[in-house]
Structure formats: C-alpha cells, structure tokens
Motif scaffolding. Sequence first.
Motif, PDB file in Angstrom:
ATOM      1  N   ILE A 178      -9.086   5.227   3.102  1.00  0.00           N
ATOM      2  CA  ILE A 178      -7.723   5.575   3.516  1.00  0.00           C
ATOM      3  C   ILE A 178      -6.712   4.674   2.808  1.00  0.00           C
ATOM      4  CG2 ILE A 178      -7.717   4.112   5.591  1.00  0.00           C
ATOM      5  CD1 ILE A 178      -6.238   6.564   6.902  1.00  0.00           C
ATOM      6  N   GLY A 179      -7.085   3.404   2.587  1.00  0.00           N
ATOM      7  CA  GLY A 179      -6.192   2.479   1.892  1.00  0.00           C
ATOM      8  C   GLY A 179      -5.985   2.913   0.450  1.00  0.00           C
ATOM      9  N   LEU A 180      -7.068   3.281  -0.200  1.00  0.00           N
ATOM     10  CA  LEU A 180      -6.936   3.699  -1.599  1.00  0.00           C
ATOM     11  C   LEU A 180      -6.113   4.960  -1.701  1.00  0.00           C
ATOM     12  CD1 LEU A 180     -10.444   2.797  -2.941  1.00  0.00           C
ATOM     13  CD2 LEU A 180      -8.266   1.861  -3.700  1.00  0.00           C
ATOM     14  N   ARG A 181      -6.258   5.826  -0.715  1.00  0.00           N
ATOM     15  CA  ARG A 181      -5.453   7.056  -0.748  1.00  0.00           C
ATOM     16  C   ARG A 181      -3.979   6.745  -0.575  1.00  0.00           C
ATOM     17  NH1 ARG A 181      -9.893  10.680   2.284  1.00  0.00           N
ATOM     18  NH2 ARG A 181     -11.028  11.111   0.364  1.00  0.00           N
ATOM     19  N   ALA A 182      -3.698   5.773   0.319  1.00  0.00           N
ATOM     20  CA  ALA A 182      -2.307   5.376   0.488  1.00  0.00           C
ATOM     21  C   ALA A 182      -1.751   4.852  -0.833  1.00  0.00           C
ATOM     22  CB  ALA A 182      -2.194   4.306   1.567  1.00  0.00           C
ATOM     23  N   ARG A 183      -2.567   4.065  -1.534  1.00  0.00           N
ATOM     24  CA  ARG A 183      -2.109   3.517  -2.812  1.00  0.00           C
ATOM     25  C   ARG A 183      -1.919   4.620  -3.839  1.00  0.00           C
ATOM     26  NH1 ARG A 183      -2.589  -2.033  -4.585  1.00  0.00           N
ATOM     27  NH2 ARG A 183      -2.280  -3.152  -2.661  1.00  0.00           N
ATOM     28  N   ASN A 213       0.795  -1.226   0.000  1.00  0.00           N
ATOM     29  CA  ASN A 213       0.000   0.000   0.000  1.00  0.00           C
ATOM     30  C   ASN A 213       0.824   1.270   0.000  1.00  0.00           C
ATOM     31  OD1 ASN A 213      -2.501  -1.302  -0.025  1.00  0.00           O
ATOM     32  ND2 ASN A 213      -2.414  -1.633   2.173  1.00  0.00           N
ATOM     33  N   THR A 214       2.087   1.185   0.404  1.00  0.00           N
ATOM     34  CA  THR A 214       2.879   2.421   0.450  1.00  0.00           C
ATOM     35  C   THR A 214       4.039   2.408  -0.530  1.00  0.00           C
ATOM     36  OG1 THR A 214       4.418   1.582   2.083  1.00  0.00           O
ATOM     37  CG2 THR A 214       2.432   2.621   2.924  1.00  0.00           C
ATOM     38  N   GLY A 215       4.418   1.244  -1.018  1.00  0.00           N
ATOM     39  CA  GLY A 215       5.544   1.166  -1.938  1.00  0.00           C
ATOM     40  C   GLY A 215       6.884   1.306  -1.257  1.00  0.00           C
ATOM     41  N   ILE A 216       6.908   1.400   0.073  1.00  0.00           N
ATOM     42  CA  ILE A 216       8.182   1.496   0.797  1.00  0.00           C
ATOM     43  C   ILE A 216       8.644   0.083   1.141  1.00  0.00           C
ATOM     44  CG2 ILE A 216       9.328   2.315   2.894  1.00  0.00           C
ATOM     45  CD1 ILE A 216       7.254   4.567   2.967  1.00  0.00           C
ATOM     46  N   GLY A 229      -2.155   7.879   5.636  1.00  0.00           N
ATOM     47  CA  GLY A 229      -2.285   6.607   4.909  1.00  0.00           C
ATOM     48  C   GLY A 229      -1.167   5.658   5.247  1.00  0.00           C
ATOM     49  N   ARG A 230       0.047   6.194   5.257  1.00  0.00           N
ATOM     50  CA  ARG A 230       1.195   5.349   5.566  1.00  0.00           C
ATOM     51  C   ARG A 230       1.118   4.813   6.984  1.00  0.00           C
ATOM     52  NH1 ARG A 230       6.251   8.702   3.127  1.00  0.00           N
ATOM     53  NH2 ARG A 230       5.836   8.226   0.939  1.00  0.00           N
ATOM     54  N   LEU A 231       0.723   5.701   7.880  1.00  0.00           N
ATOM     55  CA  LEU A 231       0.693   5.316   9.281  1.00  0.00           C
ATOM     56  C   LEU A 231      -0.347   4.225   9.509  1.00  0.00           C
ATOM     57  CD1 LEU A 231       2.190   6.169  11.777  1.00  0.00           C
ATOM     58  CD2 LEU A 231       0.328   7.732  12.323  1.00  0.00           C
ATOM     59  N   ALA A 232      -1.509   4.381   8.862  1.00  0.00           N
ATOM     60  CA  ALA A 232      -2.547   3.356   9.009  1.00  0.00           C
ATOM     61  C   ALA A 232      -2.049   2.022   8.453  1.00  0.00           C
ATOM     62  CB  ALA A 232      -3.812   3.802   8.295  1.00  0.00           C
ATOM     63  N   SER A 233      -1.387   2.060   7.276  1.00  0.00           N
ATOM     64  CA  SER A 233      -0.851   0.817   6.705  1.00  0.00           C
ATOM     65  C   SER A 233       0.164   0.198   7.650  1.00  0.00           C
ATOM     66  CB  SER A 233      -0.128   1.062   5.379  1.00  0.00           C
ATOM     67  OG  SER A 233      -0.826   1.933   4.577  1.00  0.00           O
ATOM     68  N   ARG A 275      -7.667  -6.814   2.913  1.00  0.00           N
ATOM     69  CA  ARG A 275      -8.503  -6.455   1.781  1.00  0.00           C
ATOM     70  C   ARG A 275      -9.451  -5.297   2.140  1.00  0.00           C
ATOM     71  NH1 ARG A 275      -8.118  -6.006  -3.303  1.00  0.00           N
ATOM     72  NH2 ARG A 275     -10.240  -5.901  -4.054  1.00  0.00           N
ATOM     73  N   LEU A 276     -10.052  -5.381   3.322  1.00  0.00           N
ATOM     74  CA  LEU A 276     -10.945  -4.294   3.738  1.00  0.00           C
ATOM     75  C   LEU A 276     -10.174  -2.990   3.798  1.00  0.00           C
ATOM     76  CD1 LEU A 276     -13.142  -5.877   6.559  1.00  0.00           C
ATOM     77  CD2 LEU A 276     -13.841  -5.187   4.248  1.00  0.00           C
ATOM     78  N   PHE A 277      -8.923  -3.083   4.285  1.00  0.00           N
ATOM     79  CA  PHE A 277      -8.122  -1.868   4.398  1.00  0.00           C
ATOM     80  C   PHE A 277      -7.805  -1.293   3.028  1.00  0.00           C
ATOM     81  CE2 PHE A 277      -4.004   0.248   4.466  1.00  0.00           C
ATOM     82  CZ  PHE A 277      -4.301   1.286   5.331  1.00  0.00           C
ATOM     83  N   GLU A 278      -7.351  -2.157   2.125  1.00  0.00           N
ATOM     84  CA  GLU A 278      -6.860  -1.583   0.865  1.00  0.00           C
ATOM     85  C   GLU A 278      -8.001  -1.105  -0.024  1.00  0.00           C
ATOM     86  OE1 GLU A 278      -4.462  -4.688  -0.662  1.00  0.00           O
ATOM     87  OE2 GLU A 278      -6.074  -5.697  -1.713  1.00  0.00           O
ATOM     88  N   THR A 279      -9.237  -1.532   0.260  1.00  0.00           N
ATOM     89  CA  THR A 279     -10.347  -0.994  -0.522  1.00  0.00           C
ATOM     90  C   THR A 279     -11.084   0.111   0.225  1.00  0.00           C
ATOM     91  OG1 THR A 279     -11.704  -2.780   0.326  1.00  0.00           O
ATOM     92  CG2 THR A 279     -10.736  -3.110  -1.845  1.00  0.00           C
ATOM     93  N   SER A 280     -10.593   0.440   1.418  1.00  0.00           N
ATOM     94  CA  SER A 280     -11.233   1.546   2.144  1.00  0.00           C
ATOM     95  C   SER A 280     -10.706   2.864   1.603  1.00  0.00           C
ATOM     96  CB  SER A 280     -10.908   1.440   3.635  1.00  0.00           C
ATOM     97  OG  SER A 280      -9.545   1.733   3.816  1.00  0.00           O
TER      98      SER A 280
END
Lengths: 357, 391, 303
Positions: free
Chosen positions: A194-199, A58-61, A218-222, A187-192
């Motif tokens: 905040i998750g989509l914003r992180a992506r 989700n963050t690419g880091i 976004g990063r912090l939540a991930s 999955r719930l996170f990455e489609t929420s």
Amino acid sequence: MPIRDLIARLLPALVVIAVLALLVAIVDLSGTRLVQNSLVEMLIMTTLVIGLYVFVGNTGITSFGHAAFICIGAYCTAWMTLPLPLKKLNMPGLPSLLHNHNLPVPVSVLVSGGLTASIAIIIGIPLLRLAGITASIATLAVYMVTAISYSNWDAVTLGTSSIVGLPGYKDAWMILAWVALAAIAARLFETSNIGLRARAARDDEVAARSVGIDILAGRLASYALSAFVLGCGGALYAHFLGTISVDAFSLSMTFVTLAMLVVGGSRSLMGAVAGTVLISLVVELLRQLERGVDVSFTVLSLPPGSQELGIALIMLCMLLVRPRGILPDRIANQTFAEPSRPVVGGSANDIAKEKTT
Amino acid sequence: MKAFGVFGAIMMSTTSMIAAQEPIIIGFATAQSGWLSYESSSVEAAKIAIEEINSAGGLLGRQIKIVEADTKTDRTEGARAGQEMVDQGAKLVVVSCDYDMGSPAAFAAESAGVIAISLCANDPKMGVQGVGSHAFSWSFAAQSGGYVLADFGYEEGWRKAYSLLDTTIEFDKSTCAGFNARWKELVGEEGFLGEDTWRNDDPSISAQITRLLALPQQPDVIMLCTYLPGGASAIKQLRDAGIKTPLITSQALDGDFWLGSVPNLSGFYYNAYMSIFGDEPSPESQALLDKYMKRTGQRPVTSNFVTGYGLIKGYALAVERAGTDETDAVLAEFNKFTDEKIVGVPITFTPEMHIQLKWPALMMAVENGKHKAIRYQTSGATPSMSLLFPQ
Amino acid sequence: MYIAQTLIDAISLGSLYALVALGIGLIFGIMRLVNFAHGDLITIGAYALIVPSASATAVLWIGGWPWPLMVFTIVAIVMAAALLIERLAFRPLRKADPTTMLIASFAVSFFIQNAILFEYGSRPKALNIGASLSQTITFGGMRVLLLDVLMVAVTAFLLCAIGGFLRWSKYGIWVRAASENFNMTRLLGVRANTVIGIAFAISGVLAATISFFVVIKSGLLSYRMGVPLVLMGFVATVIGGMGSLLGAVIGGYLVGAVSVFMQALLPDSLRGARDAFVFLVVIMILLLRPGGLLQVSTLRERV
C-alpha cells in the motif's frame, strides 16, 4: 519473509537508529544535563519529523496541519497522566474514569497516537480526495479548527491556559526507542504494497489511476500512520516539557518541522532524519554562541536574537544549495532499489510505469 | 537538653561560617529576546535590589550572585533555562512575567525542589494549584485585578457596563471574568449589558462595534480586556467610530508609548503598579523610580519594573527570617507572610495562595493624551476560589 | 438595519483580504509559489514609516513626509524588497519542488520577522498617519469609515488596473501566458526573469497598499502584523481558484464576509470559537469546489 529481505527493507531505519544511538551514547558518557536535554528535544523532533515524513514523503501533499495532530496527542496524554488532584481541578469535564485513574506514560503515549490516528481517518476520508495546494489549505483549515476548538474547550483543555505538571519522561534511551519504532514503522509502511502504491500515485497520479491504484486508500493509510506517529511524538513532547498549551503547537511548529523535513530531503526517511539532526545541531551551536564562548580570557557572544536570524539564513542557504535535500540523491533514492521481492521491487515510479506499459 | 542546644548552636555557627564563604545564587530564567523581552525592566529593577543588598553586607552575610539564561520567549527554551539555573545552584529561580512562558521554567525549578517566583504572572496557577508548592508570583491574580477595576468604575458613578473580551490569552479572560462577576455584585445583573469577544490579531473590530451600537441601552463604561497591539487598535477603532464612552482596561496597556496611535485619547482608565509620569502618590514607589532612572538613564516604558524589585526584597525578607537559604525554611517563611509591606504593597501568602488577591492598584487616567494618577484603589471583596480556578 | 451595517463591515474586511489574496494569487499563478513572505512585505512597508530604533516611542520617518512622496517611497521600498527576495531566495529555486519554495519563503519570513524584532525591539509601535481618513461618516443610520470607502475604491481600481495591464499590455500578456504555461512561454522567447520580476513588483505594490490601510486603521506596528493577513489571503486565494485573479478577489470578500457574519450571528457562547466556524466553512467550500470558485481550466493541478 526471509530475514535478509526484512533487513534490506529496514536498512535505512537501522542506519538512522544506529547513528542516533551513537549520538546518545556519546552524550550519555560526556555531556552535561543541558546537552542531554537538547539531545532529547532533538530525538522528539525526529519522531515528529518522521511522522510528518510518512504523509508528505509518501503522498507528496504538503501538510500545513500536522501541528493539530501534535496538539491532539499532547492533550490526550495530559488527560491520562496528569496527577489526579490537578486533573480534577484543571479538567473537570473529563469522564470520571479518567478522574480516578491514570495510565503509565508509555501506554498513554500509545493511546494518544491511537486517538490521533482515529481522528485522522475520520477527517481524512473527505479531505484526502483533494489534491495539491487545495489539500494543503484543507490541512491548514483542519489545524485552525483544532487549535481554536481546543482553545475554547475549557472543560478538558483549560482553554488558552497552560496545563502544568505532566510527569516527566525524558530519558534519552527511552526516547530513542520511540524514534526507532517510528523509523521502523515508517519504513515497513513505505515498502509495503500500500505504501509503494501511495508513492506511485505521488509520482504519477494519472498512471497510478490507470492501473487501478486506489489513491484514497494509500493516502488515507499514510495519513493515519503519520497522525499516529505525530500523536505519540506530541505526547512525548508534552512529557518532555511538563507543560502544554494550545499555542505551543503553533503554525511556527508546523513550519519548523516542515523545514527540517525539506532541508533533509522529503522523499526519504534518512533525509528526514538528517535534516532534523542537522538543523538541531545548528540551533544548538548558535545557542552556545549566543551564550558566549570563552576565547582566551574574554567571552565572545552574539547578541540575543541572533540565533533566530542565523537559523533562518542557514536554512535558506541549505535550500538554495541543495533544493532536493542535503542527502545525495544516490543515497536518498537507493533505499527503494532493493529488488528482493518481485511485487514491491523497484522504485515506486517503476511500478506504475511497469503496469501501464 | 540545654547542652545539646548550645552544641547545636555551635554546630550551626560553624556551618554558617563555612557557608558565609559561598554566595547565595539567584537565577534569572527570563526572556532576553522574543516578544516578552520587554520584561528586562523588571529584571533590571531586581538587580538594583540585589546590588543594594550586596553593598549593605549581603544576605545573611553572604553576597548574592546572579546567574542568567535567556528563555527566548519560548517554552522549550524556558524549561531548559529553568533547568540550567537549577544546575548552577540557584536557590531562587526568577521566571518570566507571563504564566504560559514562565511556567516551564518554574516547573523545572519545582521538579528540583527549588523556589521559583514569577516577575509578575497574573495567573493564580503560578502557585500551589498549578505549577506547585514552590512557585509564587509577585503580582496579583488577574481576577482580582478585574475586581479592583469594577470597584473603581462603581466609585466613579458608572452603572451600566459592557465588556469587550479579547479571547487570545487567558489573562484577559480572567480579568473580564473578575470584572463581570464583581460588577454584577455591585450593580446587579441589570447593570451588566453583556460581553462581546474578538481576537487580538483581528484586523478589524467593526462587527463588534456594530453590535455595541445596536444595543437597546448604551453602556456608560466599556471594559476592555486585552493587550497590545490589538488593544490599542481596538481603542482607536472605537474612538474612530465616534464612541466616546469611558474605557477601562488592565495594566497590560500601561505606558504612553502606544498613545501615538490614538492622539488626544480621553476617558481612558487603567490600573498600574505605579505612575511613571512624575505624579506617583507613594513616596516609596517614587524613590524606586528615581533609582531606576538613575541607573538606566531613562524612564521605564511601563510600571511593570516595580515587581522585580519587590520580589528580591521579599525573598531577602523570607531568607532573613528563616536564617538560612534552605528551601523548606524559606518556603515556610513565605507561607507566613501577612500584609508585609514591601515597597508599600502589603504582601500576603498562605500555603494555598501564592499570588496576591488584594494588591492596591494605582488607577491612572488618560485625558487629552496625558497620563494622570487618580488614586490607589482596592476592591471591597476578593474573588472566590471558583472564580480563581474555574471548574 | 443591523444586517445592512454588518454587510458594510463585511465589505470593509473583505477588501483587505481581497488585496492580500490578489498579491498571493498573482505569484502563485506564475511560479506555483505559496509566498509566505508576502505578509512580511506588508510589515516592511509599515515599519519603513518610522525611524529604525528599539526605543518604545516611535518617531515618524518616511511617515512624516508629505503624502505623495510618502506613498511613492513606501511603494518603492516594498517593491524593492519584493524584487530582492525574489532575486536572492526564489530565483535560484525556480525549478525546485513547490514545497521547497514554500519553505524558502517561510525562512525569508522568519528572517524578516526576527530582523525587525532585533532592530525595532519587541514592543508594538504606535503611530498616527492619515488621521483625516479615520473619520466615520453616517448616512441613513449607517456608519462607514472613510478609510473603508477608500479601501474598496482602491481594491476596485487596482483590480481593474492590474486586469487591464494583464489584458492589454505586452508585458501583461506575457505574465498571463506565463501563468497558463510557464515553460511554453519561455520557449516562445519570453524572458522568465522579466515576467517574474513584473509579478513580484506588482505584488510589492499591493503589499505596500495594505501596509497603509492596516497602519491607518490600527495605528500600530508589530513584527507579526502580516501573518494573520497572509493566512487569510492564502485561504481566499485557494477558495477563489488558484491562478484566477478575479477568483482571489472574490475569495477575499467571501472570507471577510463569512468572518464578519459569524461574529455577528453566532450565539454568545460560540463566538469565541468564531474562526473555527469560519474554517469549517472553508473546508466545506473546498470539498464542494476543489478547483475553487472560479476554476481556471489550464490550472488543474499538474499530475
């Protein structure tokens, strides 16, 4: 939220769970105890890799430090479940509440995840402002500080020595349930939102910033969710082995889990799981070969140590042939293309682009 | 009552006749690959003991069968290997020489109620207080090793000691803790000049050397608690810096294969299980060395192999006394071991202590790059429980 | 006096880290590749000195040759290994994600370590070369190892030589251009393979140099000997400023100095946790200067 939407969001997680359940069922019916052991190990690795994926995907880091979270989770569950007499002997520094009470393993696993996530939030607030390779090296530094502190915190970690005697918790179906929870949470996170914003920030930081996406949030939540899953996974790993020590959570573990993620494809949940399953299978196969295979009255076996050479070569070949992961791009990307909700619809990339234009 | 006894005896003999068909299975969950794979020499010595027993008619008239699994010097693989040995019906699981690497396999055996003996772990937690009541180690507690070294230093006439502790592994911390405690007992606090630490993979110990040379008083012996490769590197750096003070270390630096890095090393002392350099004072140990060399065609690299042989002989003794290979009976016999001489070493176990505290160590010296056996050394005291299991 | 001596110790350790950081920084600058296998190049150089065998006692092979020939051969072997790794593992991945390349370099590293374990056995190997360099000279109460003097000199020389090469030679300018903007450089007709090959060759020379220093200093070979070096090298490169060679060198000296001074100044009870404090300092430096001490303007993370 309509059920159909929910199923659409969870589809990759459900696919993953179904495939793993099938594996567990097959092994349950036919496998020996050893194969079952390997299966449980694979399921725990899957939990860990999902945890890693939540952050990296989700963050690419690239995180070099997640073995620290696995370590924190493993020790935390030892504090709460080690048989009381052993605990008094080995960890005199614990508060008396813990000296007199233990938690059931599943509760302890959750608490371990919780502790790990809280620590992640505390260190994430300053560190996640960093980007790219600098952030990666910062996670490495976090790992080193954690590992060395735990190695020297004798009163509650027994220093460099192993803690032995954790209660076992390794029923394949139980562990599968944890994998399922991790997959659904991921999955719930990455489609929420905040998750989509992180992506979106991962794909195009400048564009994301320009539409006012809070990158740190976004990063912090991930990071927190990732740490939670890793902490739970670390606790499960501790109960699987029965013994823990700091050097079990080494940089090698970091790289093995990272390799599973990258081989599978670090941008999708299914890729993460596929990589884990594939590498675990290859390892198991090589392990069997090394132990010897009966070929009409003679036993052929590879010399000890060839498993490691084999796995390195196979891993390298997979990366060279499919640098973006073994899953076809079509499948890996499709999981973000169910336009059911207007706000979160489309790929993460699209949101950022949409809002900038 | 008597009739019942006779009846019981007949029952026993019939069951043992049936059992005589079946071999006693000993499992080896040890490292065949990875950094710990050098423990294969101990496994080799264990096999010599097993062959001797088998060719002399077996144990309780039954042959011993060996099953093996590679732990790959890895904890997960270790737990798996231990489980595999249990599943294959092993009555004894021999586990790795290292506590961290051996305990997962030992714990798998413990959980299944099977006896596990480590080839030579030096951590007393390889026993009741750690792994559990079925776990043993065929060696001495690292702390008691430190005691022996302190007594040796004292008898050599040294009075001011300084410790250099490699904090990477527990073994070294325990050895130094033992040495420091015993040294202070023997000489008093003023004879202990302090302790400095480093890590095995530090590329340089020049900061530690600087601190050592800046001490108000120079020590007349330096205790090095370390292992290879960092240990040899530290010795080389100390000597290169012109420090000629006598050095004491543990059995972790046994063998002459690493002396190439410090040619003409002098004033170096350590405790060994025996001398592999042809000057072993104990005829029993020398005979074992000869057998080993005859079988493998080469000199062992270190004296570590000794424990593998002793372990099997000790297990055989316990089984013979118990008259069965049933776990509980064998365990009870083990717990009664009091100064049983096995390969010349008095072995004692109690229900609380499954590792040796009074193992006589052969002190070795290296002068001008040559090894020389000095004498068998024991300590006048044994480490306390609070030293063995620090609170 | 104690502080002055500690400073000498710091410079000696710093030179070692600086050399490692230089090799890592060079490759990262051009390819965005965090080359984990750089440490194993050091290991290869060291193991090439002895006869391949699993026996416990090491027998000198190339290490027994006259020194100019020995130095030349080892450098050639490590350089060849670096180029081979580049050709087999990294060239096909040149367009891949940096994480993929990192994992590939990890796989290479894992392979090399296990191959050495397989061929040479698990025991560390001892050897003694360059004995004349491991003498301590004293001046004014200060101790310094001859080898450390040489190491500082060689670091300075290599930094100047590489710097000069990058500044004034045609190939060097290509390399520098590539590390600023690789795609643009290619569009201008510079051959990517040549540039990357040159960078790997230089990193091989650096790795071989470190092999010598480490072996002469410790007298030991072990299959993981490169790992702690490469970790510190990374850290040094990043805090120095990725892409800046001078930054990498400064980072190396800084990490060495922090480590040595922590060892010298921490109280007894905390000294065992020295590296935890070293890495806390690293985190602080990263937070204060995220782009590194010497930030290269063109090297702002691509967003």
